[in-house]
Design a protein around this motif. Sequence first.
Motif, mmCIF file in Angstrom:
data_model
loop_
_atom_site.group_PDB
_atom_site.id
_atom_site.type_symbol
_atom_site.label_atom_id
_atom_site.label_comp_id
_atom_site.label_asym_id
_atom_site.label_seq_id
_atom_site.Cartn_x
_atom_site.Cartn_y
_atom_site.Cartn_z
ATOM 1 N N ALA A 192 38.699 36.795 46.139
ATOM 2 C CA ALA A 192 39.923 37.455 45.651
ATOM 3 C C ALA A 192 40.487 36.766 44.414
ATOM 4 O O ALA A 192 41.672 36.900 44.105
ATOM 5 C CB ALA A 192 40.962 37.521 46.754
ATOM 6 N N ALA A 228 40.626 33.417 41.303
ATOM 7 C CA ALA A 228 40.936 31.996 41.228
ATOM 8 C C ALA A 228 42.078 31.719 42.203
ATOM 9 O O ALA A 228 42.837 32.628 42.550
ATOM 10 C CB ALA A 228 41.337 31.633 39.815
ATOM 11 N N LYS A 255 34.979 41.213 54.162
ATOM 12 C CA LYS A 255 36.306 41.565 53.626
ATOM 13 C C LYS A 255 36.458 41.177 52.148
ATOM 14 O O LYS A 255 37.160 41.853 51.392
ATOM 15 C CB LYS A 255 37.412 40.894 54.455
ATOM 16 C CG LYS A 255 38.791 41.158 53.875
ATOM 17 C CD LYS A 255 39.937 41.080 54.838
ATOM 18 C CE LYS A 255 41.211 41.565 54.145
ATOM 19 N NZ LYS A 255 42.428 41.064 54.672
ATOM 20 N N GLY A 296 38.913 36.120 39.072
ATOM 21 C CA GLY A 296 37.760 35.232 38.958
ATOM 22 C C GLY A 296 36.607 35.670 39.854
ATOM 23 O O GLY A 296 35.441 35.389 39.556
ATOM 24 N N ILE A 312 45.357 31.118 43.273
ATOM 25 C CA ILE A 312 46.672 31.258 42.625
ATOM 26 C C ILE A 312 47.589 30.103 43.019
ATOM 27 O O ILE A 312 48.334 29.559 42.198
ATOM 28 C CB ILE A 312 47.318 32.610 43.006
ATOM 29 C CG1 ILE A 312 46.441 33.770 42.522
ATOM 30 C CG2 ILE A 312 48.724 32.739 42.421
ATOM 31 C CD1 ILE A 312 46.833 35.142 43.068
ATOM 32 N N LYS A 313 47.480 29.690 44.301
ATOM 33 C CA LYS A 313 48.387 28.617 44.774
ATOM 34 C C LYS A 313 48.070 27.298 44.066
ATOM 35 O O LYS A 313 48.960 26.508 43.799
ATOM 36 C CB LYS A 313 48.250 28.461 46.288
ATOM 37 C CG LYS A 313 48.801 29.680 47.037
ATOM 38 C CD LYS A 313 48.387 29.694 48.494
ATOM 39 C CE LYS A 313 48.682 31.060 49.118
ATOM 40 N NZ LYS A 313 48.012 31.268 50.395
ATOM 41 N N GLU A 354 44.875 40.065 36.989
ATOM 42 C CA GLU A 354 45.662 38.930 36.469
ATOM 43 C C GLU A 354 46.934 39.385 35.767
ATOM 44 O O GLU A 354 47.941 38.678 35.769
ATOM 45 C CB GLU A 354 44.812 38.100 35.483
ATOM 46 C CG GLU A 354 43.664 37.342 36.127
ATOM 47 C CD GLU A 354 42.359 38.125 36.165
ATOM 48 O OE1 GLU A 354 42.385 39.365 36.041
ATOM 49 O OE2 GLU A 354 41.312 37.486 36.330
ATOM 50 N N GLU A 398 34.834 38.149 37.881
ATOM 51 C CA GLU A 398 34.181 37.438 36.768
ATOM 52 C C GLU A 398 32.948 36.679 37.253
ATOM 53 O O GLU A 398 31.927 36.614 36.564
ATOM 54 C CB GLU A 398 35.190 36.496 36.112
ATOM 55 C CG GLU A 398 36.265 37.282 35.337
ATOM 56 C CD GLU A 398 37.443 36.434 34.914
ATOM 57 O OE1 GLU A 398 38.037 35.744 35.776
ATOM 58 O OE2 GLU A 398 37.803 36.451 33.726
ATOM 59 N N GLY A 455 40.474 34.798 32.466
ATOM 60 C CA GLY A 455 40.155 33.590 31.689
ATOM 61 C C GLY A 455 38.721 33.136 31.837
ATOM 62 O O GLY A 455 38.291 32.196 31.182
#
Length: 257
Positions: A63, A65, A59, A108, A67-68, A131, A111, A139
């Motif tokens: 997904a 970096a 799956k 990320g 986020i939380k 992002e 990246e 980043g």
Amino acid sequence: MELILVNPRCAPNVALITLNRPKELNALNLQLMAELRDALRQLDQNPDVRCIVLTGNEKAFAAGADIKQMANSGAIDMFHIDQFNTWDQIKKTKKPIIAAVSGFALGGGCELVMLCDMIVASETAQFGQPEIKLGTMPGAGGTQRLTRAVGKALAMEMVLTGRFLTANEAFSAGLINKVVPVELYLQEAVKLAQAVAAMSPVAVKLAKEAVLQAFSGTLEEGLLFERKNFYLTFASKDQKEGMAAFIEKRPPNFTGE
Ligand code: CAA
């Protein structure tokens, strides 16, 4: 290691690292990235390993970096946390890394894929830098590596609108090496890794370093760098073995010396 799985021998001379936070779609939190850095450092020093495959699950490759983890951070918190220091260490891996991607490779995650040296994707893979939808921007190299890989127009579209590329679009744009049915993506990545692992490990490392040099500095600097590494391969037993094997019409036996 809690958030990744490491198999140092998934095939002869090939190691496999699996990102393993499936419930969070392999979101790249600080712990996961630190574990990945440590695993890559160990495998880079393991003489039995000549090529590394990095994967997620069907799956999601990853997904993005987490986020939380960063949602409430300020700029100075982010500066002190210095998460990209881990990425800089990962970038120093001398052995080739092949990404085996299925599902989401976003932010990320995309990246990280682009930090790898080759990319094999399943037909279900999606690549994106969303992002901008979070009020921020890539980043971990997204604006630079993506632009070099797919060109300005498509990179701008992806970075400014957050649109995802399908696997086939990513292939057409030159972002990835191949697209295969979902049941084959890992197998094909390991096969590609085995083809690399059959070569001289000395020449492979020097060649990877020289190709990456094309991403920094001028053409003249890159050509000089390449030439020095080319000369350096002549200090290896593998170069003598490779050329002798060709002349004697037999397969080479590369030892990494
Ligand atoms: N960080 C933290 N948690 C994430 C996450 C992320 N990047 N992506 C997914 N998750 C979590 C979700 O919050 C959810 O957790 P809960 O069950 O606790 O709610 C779980 O993973 C499953 O996700 P969804 O329910 O959202 O799954 P979906 O199939 O409906 O959607 C998705 C999948 C489209 C990928 C969606 O999860 C999504 O948009 N994720 C965020 C993608 C993103 O914006 N990535 C960029 C991050 S920023 C970045 O990477 C900065 C950088 O350059 C370094």
